[in-house]
Design a protein around this motif. Structure first.
Motif, PDB file in Angstrom:
ATOM      1  N   LYS A   1      36.350 -25.509  -6.749  1.00  0.00           N
ATOM      2  CA  LYS A   1      36.021 -24.166  -7.239  1.00  0.00           C
ATOM      3  C   LYS A   1      35.384 -23.319  -6.144  1.00  0.00           C
ATOM      4  CE  LYS A   1      33.416 -21.774 -10.887  1.00  0.00           C
ATOM      5  NZ  LYS A   1      32.514 -21.942 -12.063  1.00  0.00           N
ATOM      6  N   LEU A   2      34.500 -23.919  -5.349  1.00  0.00           N
ATOM      7  CA  LEU A   2      33.872 -23.173  -4.253  1.00  0.00           C
ATOM      8  C   LEU A   2      34.915 -22.726  -3.227  1.00  0.00           C
ATOM      9  CD1 LEU A   2      30.609 -25.233  -3.545  1.00  0.00           C
ATOM     10  CD2 LEU A   2      30.930 -23.259  -5.050  1.00  0.00           C
TER      11      LEU A   2
ATOM     12  N   LYS B   1      38.120 -22.161  -3.849  1.00  0.00           N
ATOM     13  CA  LYS B   1      38.935 -21.125  -4.496  1.00  0.00           C
ATOM     14  C   LYS B   1      38.224 -19.777  -4.453  1.00  0.00           C
ATOM     15  CE  LYS B   1      41.660 -20.449  -8.721  1.00  0.00           C
ATOM     16  NZ  LYS B   1      41.277 -19.073  -9.082  1.00  0.00           N
ATOM     17  N   GLN B   2      36.927 -19.780  -4.715  1.00  0.00           N
ATOM     18  CA  GLN B   2      36.157 -18.533  -4.665  1.00  0.00           C
ATOM     19  C   GLN B   2      36.144 -17.949  -3.256  1.00  0.00           C
ATOM     20  OE1 GLN B   2      32.971 -20.016  -8.120  1.00  0.00           O
ATOM     21  NE2 GLN B   2      32.251 -19.473  -6.082  1.00  0.00           N
ATOM     22  N   ALA B   3      36.003 -18.807  -2.260  1.00  0.00           N
ATOM     23  CA  ALA B   3      35.991 -18.333  -0.871  1.00  0.00           C
ATOM     24  C   ALA B   3      37.316 -17.698  -0.490  1.00  0.00           C
ATOM     25  CB  ALA B   3      35.679 -19.498   0.065  1.00  0.00           C
TER      26      ALA B   3
ATOM     27  N   GLU C   1      39.610 -16.324  -2.602  1.00  0.00           N
ATOM     28  CA  GLU C   1      40.067 -15.210  -3.437  1.00  0.00           C
ATOM     29  C   GLU C   1      39.068 -14.074  -3.577  1.00  0.00           C
ATOM     30  OE1 GLU C   1      41.154 -16.922  -7.166  1.00  0.00           O
ATOM     31  OE2 GLU C   1      42.897 -18.016  -6.351  1.00  0.00           O
ATOM     32  N   GLN C   2      37.775 -14.342  -3.385  1.00  0.00           N
ATOM     33  CA  GLN C   2      36.768 -13.309  -3.648  1.00  0.00           C
ATOM     34  C   GLN C   2      36.102 -12.891  -2.335  1.00  0.00           C
ATOM     35  OE1 GLN C   2      34.052 -14.501  -6.806  1.00  0.00           O
ATOM     36  NE2 GLN C   2      35.685 -15.613  -7.870  1.00  0.00           N
TER      37      GLN C   2
ATOM     38  N   ASP D   1      32.358 -13.771  -1.030  1.00  0.00           N
ATOM     39  CA  ASP D   1      31.787 -14.950  -1.667  1.00  0.00           C
ATOM     40  C   ASP D   1      31.532 -16.022  -0.599  1.00  0.00           C
ATOM     41  OD1 ASP D   1      31.853 -17.700  -2.985  1.00  0.00           O
ATOM     42  OD2 ASP D   1      31.833 -16.403  -4.752  1.00  0.00           O
TER      43      ASP D   1
END
Length: 406
Positions: A133-134, A136-138, A140-141, A144
């Motif tokens: 999850k970390l 994926k956030q890096a 896509e966002q 982040d």
């Protein structure tokens, strides 16, 4: 009685029945038996000398996810014996990279840490949801940095707490993980000292590397950082070549003096070969200044021993963060000088490095050539006293005996 051929040799079985085996088969069996014996002996010897990977699990907890993440760690072969030694750390996010990295490291470091300094290899767990999850956030966002927070607050401190690290860290990655290597470099360069990115995925605003790199590369400060980034023209990499070209131009245009970088194309090679090629050449680049000897006629060496010592202090303090000895470069300068000047350089070397056995040995040679055998014996004894390496112990012992025989 069974007869295979008329000419044969009588062999006795356990029940004393006799069979006449042809000599040709007897000879073949003998050769095969000897061959099998050879391979059996070889296998035993190989088992005894081949290194066994010292691998264990490091469980890391974090407030950023619920379940601990189990990282795989392989320690250098001499880790448990050399209890006063500290080591480089290499980290890779791909779980499957561990075997090839550990194998490459063993091969490239077993000759005295050349060209790869002995290193602790750490790779991420497979399928950990919180870490995934970390990532994926890096990707896509934009903005982040929770993944980097995890590295800084949890993972790297856990490695340093459990193992004898020397502060120098390498972040290694392939494709998507290479994109995250670059994301780490531009957003928080202080986490790692060196970055190896093989065939990075950067298209479609991956981790916003291409958007953020121009400004952030220009503002990089503090300790120097290494970057090795590469790609090839394989079918799988074709869709990333435009973004790679943009990255290359961005680095060349915006990187400041704090980033020591090399950009490489491995065109004509296979896609799955890329991380092997990048790791090998990246490691060579990273540790090149550790292993390279300054030529006697180099700009630094021509300024004398103080300049050489200052240069290596800069490498130790500002580039690597661990001691990089100047001994070989000092000896190279001394070897190029007349005896009376060489003695001064050898003495400066010994003053800076009191346990530099090679300097004592070289100094003994100069005195022996000048006919001062007493001094030669004294310094050769000191060379012998300052090494526990079998090769040099033998070399110095033989040389000492030759001096004493004069």
């Amino acid at each position: 009685m069974l007869e295979f051929y008329k000419e044969g040799t009588m062999l006795t079985t356990g029940t004393k029945r006799y069979f006449k085996w042809p000599l040709i088969w007897i000879n073949r069996i003998t050769r095969y038996t000897l061959l099998l014996s050879f391979f059996s002996i070889g296998a035993v010897s190989a088992t005894e000398v081949w290194p066994q990977l010292n691998t264990e699990t490091l469980s890391v907890s974090s407030t950023l996810f619920s379940d601990p993440a189990d990282f795989v760690v392989t320690l250098p072969n001499g880790y448990t014996k050399q209890t006063d030694k500290r080591y480089v750390v290499l980290f890779d996010l791909h779980p499957r990279s561990h075997l090839y990295l550990s194998g490459m490291h063993d091969w490239m470091s077993h000759n005295g840490g050349w060209p790869w300094l002995e290193t602790i290899i750490v790779t991420a767990p497979d399928g950990h949801q919180g870490l995934g999850k970390l990532k994926k956030q890096a990707i896509e966002q934009r903005g982040d940095q929770a993944l980097l927070d995890f590295f800084e607050q949890d993972l790297l401190p856990a490695i340093d707490k459990r193992y004898r690290t020397n502060g120098f860290r390498i972040f290694n990655g392939f494709t998507g993980n290479a994109g995250l290597v670059l994301y780490s470099l531009i957003n928080r360069p202080s986490l790692f000292n060196a970055y190896i990115a093989a065939s990075p995925v950067l298209s479609k605003e991956f981790a916003y590397v291409l958007s953020d790199a121009p400004k952030k590369l220009q503002s990089m400060k503090n300790q120097a950082r290494f970057l090795f980034v590469s790609t090839s023209d394989s079918d799988f990499e074709q869709r990333q070549l435009d973004s790679f070209a943009t990255l290359e131009n961005t680095i060349q245009t915006h990187a400041n003096s704090k980033l020591n970088y090399q950009i490489k194309r491995f065109d004509g090679s296979y896609y799955m070969t890329q991380p092997i090629l990048a790791t090998a050449l990246g490691i060579e680049m990273i540790f090149n200044d550790v292993h390279s000897v300054l030529a006697a006629d180099s700009e630094v060496s021509q300024q004398g021993t103080k300049a050489i010592l200052a240069y290596y202090k800069h490498l130790s303090d500002d580039v690597y963060g661990f001691d990089v000895p100047a001994i070989d470069s000092l000896l190279a300068l001394a070897d190029s000088l007349p005896p009376e000047q060489a003695i001064s350089v050898y003495q400066d070397t010994i003053n800076a490095y009191p346990k530099a056995d090679s300097a004592y040995h070289s100094l003994a040679s100069v005195y022996a050539a000048a006919g001062d055998i007493d001094q030669a014996i004294a310094f050769e004894k000191q060379a012998l006293a300052n090494t526990d390496h079998p090769f040099y112990q033998s070399k110095y012992t033989q040389q000492l005996a030759e001096y004493q025989a004069q």
